[in-house]
Design a protein around this motif. Structure first.
Motif, PDB file in Angstrom:
ATOM      1  N   UNK A   1      42.853  22.953  43.758  1.00  0.00           N
ATOM      2  CA  UNK A   1      40.961  23.428  43.213  1.00  0.00           C
ATOM      3  C   UNK A   1      41.400  25.313  43.140  1.00  0.00           C
ATOM      4  N   UNK A   2      39.835  25.219  42.997  1.00  0.00           N
ATOM      5  CA  UNK A   2      39.920  27.051  43.337  1.00  0.00           C
ATOM      6  C   UNK A   2      38.255  27.404  42.379  1.00  0.00           C
ATOM      7  N   UNK A   3      38.005  28.274  42.233  1.00  0.00           N
ATOM      8  CA  UNK A   3      36.281  28.775  41.511  1.00  0.00           C
ATOM      9  C   UNK A   3      36.882  29.118  40.323  1.00  0.00           C
ATOM     10  N   UNK A   4      36.180  28.542  39.210  1.00  0.00           N
ATOM     11  CA  UNK A   4      36.032  29.558  37.899  1.00  0.00           C
ATOM     12  C   UNK A   4      34.469  29.609  37.207  1.00  0.00           C
ATOM     13  N   UNK A   5      34.627  30.704  38.259  1.00  0.00           N
ATOM     14  CA  UNK A   5      33.043  30.991  37.561  1.00  0.00           C
ATOM     15  C   UNK A   5      32.259  31.730  35.972  1.00  0.00           C
ATOM     16  N   UNK A   6      33.511  31.525  35.347  1.00  0.00           N
ATOM     17  CA  UNK A   6      33.162  31.945  33.662  1.00  0.00           C
ATOM     18  C   UNK A   6      32.683  30.754  33.068  1.00  0.00           C
ATOM     19  N   UNK A   7      33.319  29.226  33.516  1.00  0.00           N
ATOM     20  CA  UNK A   7      33.513  28.183  32.513  1.00  0.00           C
ATOM     21  C   UNK A   7      32.702  28.168  31.847  1.00  0.00           C
ATOM     22  N   UNK A   8      30.689  27.688  32.820  1.00  0.00           N
ATOM     23  CA  UNK A   8      30.027  26.967  32.289  1.00  0.00           C
ATOM     24  C   UNK A   8      29.449  27.920  31.444  1.00  0.00           C
ATOM     25  N   UNK A   9      29.302  29.473  31.318  1.00  0.00           N
ATOM     26  CA  UNK A   9      28.748  30.290  30.711  1.00  0.00           C
ATOM     27  C   UNK A   9      30.144  30.288  29.248  1.00  0.00           C
TER      28      UNK A   9
ATOM     29  N   UNK B   1      47.720  28.145  40.268  1.00  0.00           N
ATOM     30  CA  UNK B   1      47.357  27.517  39.130  1.00  0.00           C
ATOM     31  C   UNK B   1      48.016  27.044  37.967  1.00  0.00           C
ATOM     32  N   UNK B   2      47.786  25.779  37.135  1.00  0.00           N
ATOM     33  CA  UNK B   2      47.787  25.584  35.496  1.00  0.00           C
ATOM     34  C   UNK B   2      47.057  26.111  34.630  1.00  0.00           C
ATOM     35  N   UNK B   3      45.737  26.226  35.162  1.00  0.00           N
ATOM     36  CA  UNK B   3      44.346  25.769  33.900  1.00  0.00           C
ATOM     37  C   UNK B   3      44.099  27.452  34.001  1.00  0.00           C
ATOM     38  N   UNK B   4      43.723  28.020  32.312  1.00  0.00           N
ATOM     39  CA  UNK B   4      43.107  29.809  32.498  1.00  0.00           C
ATOM     40  C   UNK B   4      42.100  29.614  33.191  1.00  0.00           C
ATOM     41  N   UNK B   5      41.324  28.477  33.502  1.00  0.00           N
ATOM     42  CA  UNK B   5      40.053  29.417  34.046  1.00  0.00           C
ATOM     43  C   UNK B   5      39.357  29.985  35.169  1.00  0.00           C
ATOM     44  N   UNK B   6      40.421  30.001  35.470  1.00  0.00           N
ATOM     45  CA  UNK B   6      40.223  29.814  37.429  1.00  0.00           C
ATOM     46  C   UNK B   6      40.220  31.402  38.025  1.00  0.00           C
ATOM     47  N   UNK B   7      39.339  31.926  39.058  1.00  0.00           N
ATOM     48  CA  UNK B   7      38.997  33.103  39.012  1.00  0.00           C
ATOM     49  C   UNK B   7      38.948  33.309  41.061  1.00  0.00           C
ATOM     50  N   UNK B   8      39.013  34.251  41.257  1.00  0.00           N
ATOM     51  CA  UNK B   8      39.299  34.179  42.846  1.00  0.00           C
ATOM     52  C   UNK B   8      39.632  33.059  43.344  1.00  0.00           C
ATOM     53  N   UNK B   9      39.122  32.694  44.548  1.00  0.00           N
ATOM     54  CA  UNK B   9      40.100  31.979  44.981  1.00  0.00           C
ATOM     55  C   UNK B   9      40.629  30.987  44.853  1.00  0.00           C
ATOM     56  N   UNK B  10      42.179  30.004  44.701  1.00  0.00           N
ATOM     57  CA  UNK B  10      42.421  29.253  44.282  1.00  0.00           C
ATOM     58  C   UNK B  10      43.883  28.500  45.899  1.00  0.00           C
ATOM     59  N   UNK B  11      43.441  26.767  45.844  1.00  0.00           N
ATOM     60  CA  UNK B  11      43.765  26.428  46.693  1.00  0.00           C
ATOM     61  C   UNK B  11      44.494  25.149  46.175  1.00  0.00           C
TER      62      UNK B  11
ATOM     63  N   UNK C   1      38.183  38.996  36.198  1.00  0.00           N
ATOM     64  CA  UNK C   1      38.809  39.151  35.279  1.00  0.00           C
ATOM     65  C   UNK C   1      39.559  40.613  35.335  1.00  0.00           C
ATOM     66  N   UNK C   2      38.792  41.769  35.938  1.00  0.00           N
ATOM     67  CA  UNK C   2      39.089  43.285  35.802  1.00  0.00           C
ATOM     68  C   UNK C   2      40.743  42.933  36.354  1.00  0.00           C
ATOM     69  N   UNK C   3      40.690  42.873  38.040  1.00  0.00           N
ATOM     70  CA  UNK C   3      41.577  42.505  38.522  1.00  0.00           C
ATOM     71  C   UNK C   3      42.879  41.904  37.348  1.00  0.00           C
ATOM     72  N   UNK C   4      42.404  40.987  36.926  1.00  0.00           N
ATOM     73  CA  UNK C   4      43.070  41.015  36.388  1.00  0.00           C
ATOM     74  C   UNK C   4      43.666  40.548  35.053  1.00  0.00           C
ATOM     75  N   UNK C   5      43.304  41.765  34.995  1.00  0.00           N
ATOM     76  CA  UNK C   5      43.706  42.424  33.660  1.00  0.00           C
ATOM     77  C   UNK C   5      44.928  44.071  34.077  1.00  0.00           C
TER      78      UNK C   5
END
Ligand code: ATP
Ligand code: MG
Length: 420
Positions: free
Chosen positions: A282-290, A256-266, A168-172
């Motif tokens: 697909x890809x990583x979505x580390x914040x979604x579970x929380x 990719x079209x969804x908000x929840x992704x971070x880091x690697x997407x493919x 989220x930091x890099x993204x900002x």
């Protein structure tokens, strides 16, 4: 006559064999890597998707089938599987014993988009998720699975495209430089993107409209905004893809079209489907579970578009249509009674046999055997019965042999199995 709903379709028996083969191939592969099937409902509370996928995404803004049930609660036909699997993982505390869980599911998804080739309103996905693993090797394993699956299904002309969306930091930081850039080219963007520029600027990178693509040629790359940890994470992914000899391309526009992704997407992309080039993503979505109320645990996953995979796979669909092993042409009542018993006996031993129940002539029964594409025909009538034999005919070579009625089911089993 009532027709089906626009954007929905039937998968007819002549095509289903290939679908089943692809599903089986995928499931066998995922099981061999320790993934377990999870089945989730087709409908969920609308809030689940709105919160996880993101209010400003195409899916939530305009593609969801949402309606009030009879009590007025808003429910939605699932547009994707990840949100439900996360909900289930949290609801049943599947993280309690060991947070690392690996799931797959196969089933229909619903999005109200403009129907065209490779784009339907009910379509099917094979979805795979790894929860609880922070290491980028989980992402590599997912890309590896896609690579192997596509290879087993002889899919030509595909390549893995990868990118990193950072944390989220890099993204900002990236969002700021991107918006600055977009403001300089705003008059060249489509109306949707002029709006997205303020609501969801990353999504502009994904726009398929040619003038937007052109306007973006000088856009800053997200890869230049990655912090050290995210850069290292992405380097590790690439190092291992290279070691596993998986061809890939870095595509810094892949958001990719969804908000929840971070880091690697493919994405796995093909040149065969025009604008519908993504067969899996697909890809990583580390914040979604929380975010959905669970513990702070990382996650990564992908979804394959099964409809598109069927279209691009290199396998011959007709090979997966099961034709009968045997057609029994029985003439006269006595033969028909026997034939009916043989069909039952063979069926429970795994030999598919068909019989005509209408007492038609030999000629029309043989025609029917041909229409069914039966591999063999068994001919039996009163004269064969009196001789204690039946005639077995190979429908391709036209060779015929007499076989004794005594022990006929065992003889047929042996001969037809030899032939398989
Ligand atoms: P696209 O950019 O093609 O709209 P997407 O990013 O919306 O795809 P995802 O949400 O990542 O798609 O879903 C994963 C896969 O599901 C896609 O790569 C695609 O193969 C398939 N898919 C998505 N929407 C549809 C649809 N309407 N009809 C058929 N397949 C679809
Ligand atoms: Mg889409």
């Amino acid at each position: 006559m009532i027709q089906l709903i626009r954007g929905f379709r039937d998968i007819l028996p002549g095509d289903v064999g290939l679908w089943q083969h692809i599903e089986r191939t995928a499931i066998d592969l995922f099981r061999a890597f320790g993934f377990h099937e999870i089945r989730i409902p087709i409908m969920e509370k609308t809030e689940l998707f709105a919160r996880s996928i993101g209010d400003t995404t195409d899916i939530v803004e305009k593609e969801m089938y949402t309606f009030p049930d009879r009590k007025g609660d808003l429910i939605t036909l699932r547009p994707e599987a990840t949100a439900s699997i996360v909900r289930s993982y949290i609801q049943h505390k599947l993280y309690a014993q060991d947070p690392v869980r690996k799931f797959y599911m196969v089933g229909p998804m619903f999005r109200r988009e403009r129907p065209q080739k490779g784009r339907y309103r009910q379509f099917y996905q094979i979805d795979v998720e790894i929860f609880g693993v922070m290491s980028p090797l989980a992402d590599v394993q997912l890309i590896y699975l896609l690579h192997v699956l596509f290879d087993r299904l002889a899919v030509p002309d595909t390549q893995a495209h990868i990118n990193s969306l950072g944390c989220p930091e890099c993204r900002r930081g990236y969002r700021r430089v991107l918006v600055d850039y977009l403001n300089t080219v705003a008059d060249r963007l489509c109306a949707d993107c002029r709006r997205r520029k303020d609501t969801n600027p990353l999504r502009v990178l994904d726009c398929k409209v040619p003038r937007c693509r052109e306007a973006l040629t000088g856009a800053p790359s997200i890869l230049d905004s990655l912090c050290d940890d995210c850069r290292q994470d992405f380097d590790t992914v690439q190092e291992h893809l290279t070691r596993l000899e998986i061809p890939y391309a870095v595509d810094e526009r892949l958001v990719r079209g969804l908000d929840y992704y971070n880091r690697t997407t493919f994405e796995m992309q093909t040149g065969l489907l025009g604008a519908q080039s993504a067969v899996a993503g697909g890809g990583r979505y580390d914040g979604l579970i929380e975010m959905l109320g669970g513990p702070s645990l990382p996650a990564t996953g992908f979804a394959i578009g099964l409809d598109r995979l069927v279209d691009v796979c290199g396998l011959e669909g007709s090979r997966y249509y099961k034709s009968p092993d045997l057609f029994i042409a029985a003439l006269g009542e006595a033969s028909q009674k026997l034939a009916f018993e043989w069909v039952c006996d063979l069926g429970i031993r795994g030999i598919q046999a068909e019989v005509d129940y209408q007492n038609r002539s030999l000629k029309s029964q043989m025609k029917q055997a041909g229409r069914h594409r039966a591999r063999h025909a068994l001919i039996v009538g009163d004269s064969e019965l009196s001789q204690g034999t039946a005639i077995l005919r190979d429908m391709t070579s036209k060779e015929q042999v007499d076989i004794p009625l005594d022990g006929i089911v065992d003889t047929l089993l042996q001969r037809l199995n030899e032939d398989k």
